[in-house]
Design an enzyme around this catalytic site. Structure first.
Site, short mmCIF file in Angstrom:
data_model
loop_
_atom_site.label_atom_id
_atom_site.label_comp_id
_atom_site.label_asym_id
_atom_site.label_seq_id
_atom_site.Cartn_x
_atom_site.Cartn_y
_atom_site.Cartn_z
N GLY A 56 2.89 -1.28 4.26
CA GLY A 56 2.89 0.13 3.90
C GLY A 56 4.30 0.61 3.57
O GLY A 56 4.81 0.39 2.47
N GLY A 57 4.96 1.21 4.55
CA GLY A 57 6.28 1.83 4.36
C GLY A 57 7.28 0.96 3.60
O GLY A 57 7.93 1.43 2.66
N HIS A 105 -9.31 1.36 5.48
CA HIS A 105 -7.97 1.49 6.07
C HIS A 105 -8.06 2.42 7.28
O HIS A 105 -8.84 3.39 7.26
CB HIS A 105 -6.98 2.04 5.03
CG HIS A 105 -5.57 2.00 5.52
ND1 HIS A 105 -5.05 2.96 6.35
CD2 HIS A 105 -4.58 1.08 5.33
CE1 HIS A 105 -3.79 2.64 6.64
NE2 HIS A 105 -3.49 1.50 6.04
N SER A 111 3.67 -2.19 10.33
CA SER A 111 5.13 -2.24 10.52
C SER A 111 5.78 -3.55 10.07
O SER A 111 6.71 -4.04 10.70
CB SER A 111 5.48 -1.93 11.98
OG SER A 111 5.14 -0.60 12.30
N GLU A 146 -5.26 -5.01 10.85
CA GLU A 146 -4.18 -4.03 11.02
C GLU A 146 -4.39 -3.28 12.34
O GLU A 146 -5.17 -2.32 12.39
CB GLU A 146 -4.20 -3.02 9.87
CG GLU A 146 -3.94 -3.62 8.52
CD GLU A 146 -3.35 -2.58 7.58
OE1 GLU A 146 -2.25 -2.81 7.09
OE2 GLU A 146 -3.98 -1.54 7.36
N GLU A 202 -6.30 4.78 8.28
CA GLU A 202 -6.09 6.20 7.99
C GLU A 202 -7.37 6.83 7.43
O GLU A 202 -7.66 8.00 7.69
CB GLU A 202 -4.89 6.37 7.04
CG GLU A 202 -3.58 6.17 7.79
CD GLU A 202 -2.45 5.62 6.96
OE1 GLU A 202 -2.51 5.66 5.72
OE2 GLU A 202 -1.47 5.13 7.57
N ASN A 227 0.87 -1.17 0.00
CA ASN A 227 0.00 0.00 0.00
C ASN A 227 0.91 1.23 0.00
O ASN A 227 1.55 1.51 1.01
CB ASN A 227 -0.89 -0.04 1.26
CG ASN A 227 -1.67 1.25 1.46
OD1 ASN A 227 -1.81 2.05 0.54
ND2 ASN A 227 -2.19 1.45 2.66
N TRP A 228 0.98 1.89 -1.13
CA TRP A 228 1.91 3.03 -1.25
C TRP A 228 1.42 4.28 -0.54
O TRP A 228 2.17 5.24 -0.39
CB TRP A 228 2.12 3.36 -2.73
CG TRP A 228 3.02 2.42 -3.44
CD1 TRP A 228 3.72 1.37 -2.90
CD2 TRP A 228 3.33 2.43 -4.84
NE1 TRP A 228 4.43 0.73 -3.88
CE2 TRP A 228 4.21 1.36 -5.08
CE3 TRP A 228 2.94 3.23 -5.91
CZ2 TRP A 228 4.72 1.09 -6.35
CZ3 TRP A 228 3.44 2.96 -7.16
CH2 TRP A 228 4.33 1.90 -7.38
N LYS A 229 0.15 4.35 -0.19
CA LYS A 229 -0.42 5.56 0.42
C LYS A 229 -0.20 6.75 -0.53
O LYS A 229 -0.21 6.56 -1.75
CB LYS A 229 0.15 5.79 1.80
CG LYS A 229 0.06 4.50 2.65
CD LYS A 229 0.31 4.69 4.10
CE LYS A 229 0.17 3.35 4.81
NZ LYS A 229 0.27 3.42 6.23
N GLY A 269 2.77 2.15 10.76
CA GLY A 269 3.74 3.24 10.58
C GLY A 269 4.49 3.60 11.85
O GLY A 269 5.14 4.64 11.91
#
Ligand code: PGA
Length: 268
Positions: free
Chosen positions: A239-240, A100, A218, A172, A102, A13-15, A178
């Site tokens: 993610g990251g 998600h 993470s 999640e 966020e 997931n590149w956000k 993150g």
């Protein structure tokens, strides 16, 4: 369906990262690194990158499955700045991340809204990845199961068993996203088991057994193998670490290693 037959997915997931040019470079770098990968590799990219990345994936015959990170619940209309499921499909998306944390926390999305989006995605044959998870405060108050039950009940309201079998669930924990603070593998296993039992209770034993449930929060190359070793964990939502093709390919390889180790122990 036995756990070993459940579809396995490593999703990135590149956000809100990467321009079109960066997305193209990424796919060109990642594709040769995952050529012989057996699990499915999913990438959720920004809206602007969907069409050109889909073209590049076709050109390279890359095994990447492409998707979006959000969508609106309406089929079309006067909703400035929003995007419809059919636009995503037309641009080349095969899946969409919904709910998600966020979106839930920064944009105040409710389970009811997520439920309407989910139905709209299914109507358009976009595979949903539905995210659920508790905050740190909720975990500390031992409310994890209560929160998961409520999120699952409301966001899956009115979804039949057949539709359920096409979607992917992602657990999640919000406190792990993150933050560098990954869930203990046993905690992830417990939450996944809870979700699976919940699905089995509501939609029948087979629905629970069949569900593909990813862990997210993470995930890094260093912890991927241990998380994937949990029987209940069918894959990862990253993610990251998915922003780097090198790191992401290491996570995909951790999955392959894990799979080949566990299949040596299988008797059938
Ligand atoms: P993270 O994000 O891997 O950077 O923690 C996970 C996610 O938001 O899906």
């Amino acid at each position: 369906m036995s756990p070993k037959n459940r579809p396995k997915v490593i999703a990135g997931n590149w956000k809100m990262y990467k321009t079109i040019d960066e997305a193209i470079d990424y796919v060109e770098t990642l594709t040769p690194l995952i050529k012989r990968s057996q699990g499915s590799v999913y990438l959720a990219v920004p809206f602007t990158a969907i069409y050109p990345t889909a073209q590049k994936i076709k050109e390279l015959k890359s095994p990447i499955t492409l998707g979006a990170q959000n969508m609106n619940d309406a089929s079309e209309g006067a909703f400035t700045g929003e995007i419809a499921a059919k636009m995503l499909v037309n641009a080349g998306a095969d899946f969409v991340i919904l709910g998600h944390s966020e979106r839930r926390h920064l944009f105040h999305e409710s389970d009811e809204f997520i439920n309407r989006k989910l139905k709209q995605a299914l109507r358009n044959e976009l595979q949903p990845i539905l995210c659920v998870g508790e905050t740190l405060e909720e975990r500390e108050q031992e409310k994890t199961e209560e929160v998961l039950r409520e999120q699952l009940t409301k966001s899956l309201e009115g979804i039949g068993a057949e539709a359920l079998s096409t979607l992917i669930l992602a657990y999640e924990p919000v406190w792990a996203i993150g933050t560098g603070r990954v869930a203990e593998p046993a905690d992830a296993r417990g939450a996944h088991l809870f979700c699976r039992r919940f699905l089995a209770e509501k939609w029948g034993e087979e629905a629970g057994l069949q569900a593909t449930i990813l862990y997210g929060g993470s995930v890094k190359p260093e912890n991927a193998a241990e998380l994937l070793a949990q029987e209940e964990v069918d894959g990862l939502l990253v993610g990251g670490a998915s922003l780097s093709p090198q790191l992401f390919s290491q996570i995909i390889k951790a999955y392959k290693r894990q799979k080949s180790t566990s299949s040596k122990g299988e008797t059938s």
